[in-house]
Design a protein around this motif. Sequence first.
Motif, mmCIF file in Angstrom:
data_model
loop_
_atom_site.group_PDB
_atom_site.id
_atom_site.type_symbol
_atom_site.label_atom_id
_atom_site.label_comp_id
_atom_site.label_asym_id
_atom_site.label_seq_id
_atom_site.Cartn_x
_atom_site.Cartn_y
_atom_site.Cartn_z
ATOM 1 N N ALA A 188 0.824 -1.205 0.000
ATOM 2 C CA ALA A 188 0.000 0.000 0.000
ATOM 3 C C ALA A 188 0.859 1.257 0.000
ATOM 4 N N CYS A 189 1.947 1.245 0.759
ATOM 5 C CA CYS A 189 2.865 2.386 0.766
ATOM 6 C C CYS A 189 3.512 2.575 -0.607
ATOM 7 N N ALA A 190 3.816 1.468 -1.290
ATOM 8 C CA ALA A 190 4.422 1.555 -2.614
ATOM 9 C C ALA A 190 3.463 2.179 -3.616
ATOM 10 N N VAL A 191 2.199 1.765 -3.588
ATOM 11 C CA VAL A 191 1.203 2.337 -4.506
ATOM 12 C C VAL A 191 0.957 3.809 -4.182
ATOM 13 N N PHE A 192 0.936 4.137 -2.896
ATOM 14 C CA PHE A 192 0.797 5.542 -2.499
ATOM 15 C C PHE A 192 1.961 6.368 -3.032
ATOM 16 N N ALA A 193 3.165 5.842 -2.920
ATOM 17 C CA ALA A 193 4.347 6.545 -3.428
ATOM 18 C C ALA A 193 4.291 6.698 -4.941
ATOM 19 N N LEU A 194 3.768 5.692 -5.626
ATOM 20 C CA LEU A 194 3.633 5.790 -7.077
ATOM 21 C C LEU A 194 2.682 6.919 -7.452
ATOM 22 N N GLY A 195 1.565 7.028 -6.733
ATOM 23 C CA GLY A 195 0.629 8.122 -6.997
ATOM 24 C C GLY A 195 1.255 9.481 -6.780
ATOM 25 N N VAL A 196 2.024 9.631 -5.719
ATOM 26 C CA VAL A 196 2.710 10.897 -5.453
ATOM 27 C C VAL A 196 3.747 11.182 -6.533
ATOM 28 N N SER A 197 4.438 10.140 -6.995
ATOM 29 C CA SER A 197 5.425 10.314 -8.048
ATOM 30 C C SER A 197 4.777 10.790 -9.344
ATOM 31 N N VAL A 198 3.604 10.272 -9.662
ATOM 32 C CA VAL A 198 2.887 10.722 -10.860
ATOM 33 C C VAL A 198 2.495 12.193 -10.728
ATOM 34 N N LEU A 199 2.118 12.587 -9.537
ATOM 35 C CA LEU A 199 1.739 13.984 -9.308
ATOM 36 C C LEU A 199 2.933 14.924 -9.457
ATOM 37 N N LEU A 200 4.074 14.549 -8.895
ATOM 38 C CA LEU A 200 5.225 15.457 -8.836
ATOM 39 C C LEU A 200 6.160 15.329 -10.025
ATOM 40 N N ARG A 201 6.210 14.168 -10.646
ATOM 41 C CA ARG A 201 7.137 13.911 -11.752
ATOM 42 C C ARG A 201 8.588 14.178 -11.350
ATOM 43 N N SER A 202 8.909 13.920 -10.120
ATOM 44 C CA SER A 202 10.271 14.150 -9.637
ATOM 45 C C SER A 202 10.640 13.026 -8.686
ATOM 46 N N GLU A 203 11.739 12.343 -8.980
ATOM 47 C CA GLU A 203 12.160 11.247 -8.126
ATOM 48 C C GLU A 203 12.605 11.747 -6.756
ATOM 49 N N THR A 204 13.371 12.816 -6.737
ATOM 50 C CA THR A 204 13.898 13.333 -5.467
ATOM 51 C C THR A 204 12.777 13.826 -4.566
ATOM 52 N N TRP A 205 11.908 14.697 -5.098
ATOM 53 C CA TRP A 205 10.833 15.248 -4.295
ATOM 54 C C TRP A 205 9.799 14.183 -3.941
ATOM 55 N N GLY A 206 9.571 13.246 -4.842
ATOM 56 C CA GLY A 206 8.625 12.189 -4.544
ATOM 57 C C GLY A 206 9.071 11.342 -3.368
ATOM 58 N N ILE A 207 10.323 10.895 -3.386
ATOM 59 C CA ILE A 207 10.838 10.091 -2.279
ATOM 60 C C ILE A 207 10.855 10.891 -0.984
ATOM 61 N N LEU A 208 11.299 12.148 -1.062
ATOM 62 C CA LEU A 208 11.402 12.975 0.138
ATOM 63 C C LEU A 208 10.045 13.191 0.790
ATOM 64 N N LEU A 209 9.058 13.616 0.005
ATOM 65 C CA LEU A 209 7.752 13.926 0.578
ATOM 66 C C LEU A 209 7.052 12.681 1.116
ATOM 67 N N VAL A 210 7.167 11.567 0.412
ATOM 68 C CA VAL A 210 6.512 10.343 0.886
ATOM 69 C C VAL A 210 7.140 9.861 2.185
#
Length: 282
Positions: A188-210
Amino acid sequence: MTTATAQPAAPVQSAARSGTHADARITFPHLVRAQWITLSSLRGTLVSLFLGVGLTVGLAGAFGLMISLSNQWSDGAAPLPDLTTMGTNTITVAMCVAVLVAVSHYAKEHTTGAHRTLLAAAPRRTALIGAKAVVVAVSTFVAAVVALVLSFAAVSIVYAGFGSPVLTGSFLDSVVLPILGGAFYVAACAVFALGVSVLLRSETWGILLVLVYLLMLPTVLMLLPFDWAPTTAEYLLASAGPQLAAPFAGFTGELAADLALTVAWPVAALGLGMAVESGRDA
């Protein structure tokens, strides 16, 4: 004198062949298979999953050894946690690795331009993101199951070596269901992170915020001197999800609420990511 010229049949066959390709449809199982090939062909992703399993198991065994030694040196005065607690103690490591894999699975494709190629072949963006979510969820779930099974085995070996009681409850309630529940939380955390990554389109910011959301926000809310803060913290994914890895004591309303929240957060993030992705340029 006129000469009749026969028309070659090759263009007709070519037209028929091109018409067959034009009528072809890329189905959702095709997208899932393509995403699995993409995920499994990345050396960094496989290395991350193997390292995540190794760290999860190694730390669980190390913590079990430290606590067993402390219990022995204090003649039983130091408390000895149960097998379920120790077996799932390092689930945070598995969760962090799952977040890294999920975010990079989308962000790297967008950075390298491979995402545009995928959209050219499969223009349905929601289906493409859904296929990514299926692959990410299944792969992280399986990896988490393997990691937790080995963690329980490592702690059991350590406990048995020190003559400590290994299993106090039933095998189903204390081992099987916590492993499945913990792996479900990791996925569930992985799918949540994928959704955030689609929103931000940034690997660094996606990992950091999640990771800030999962690791820090619940603690910060619990420390705030407001009545609403601890209540809000209970509704976060990082608060509800780990409860699924606790020893099973019956399907209660509280467990149902934790399960619903664990499902709702990734579904909301993925749905929002799909909606935003459908309305913007590639």
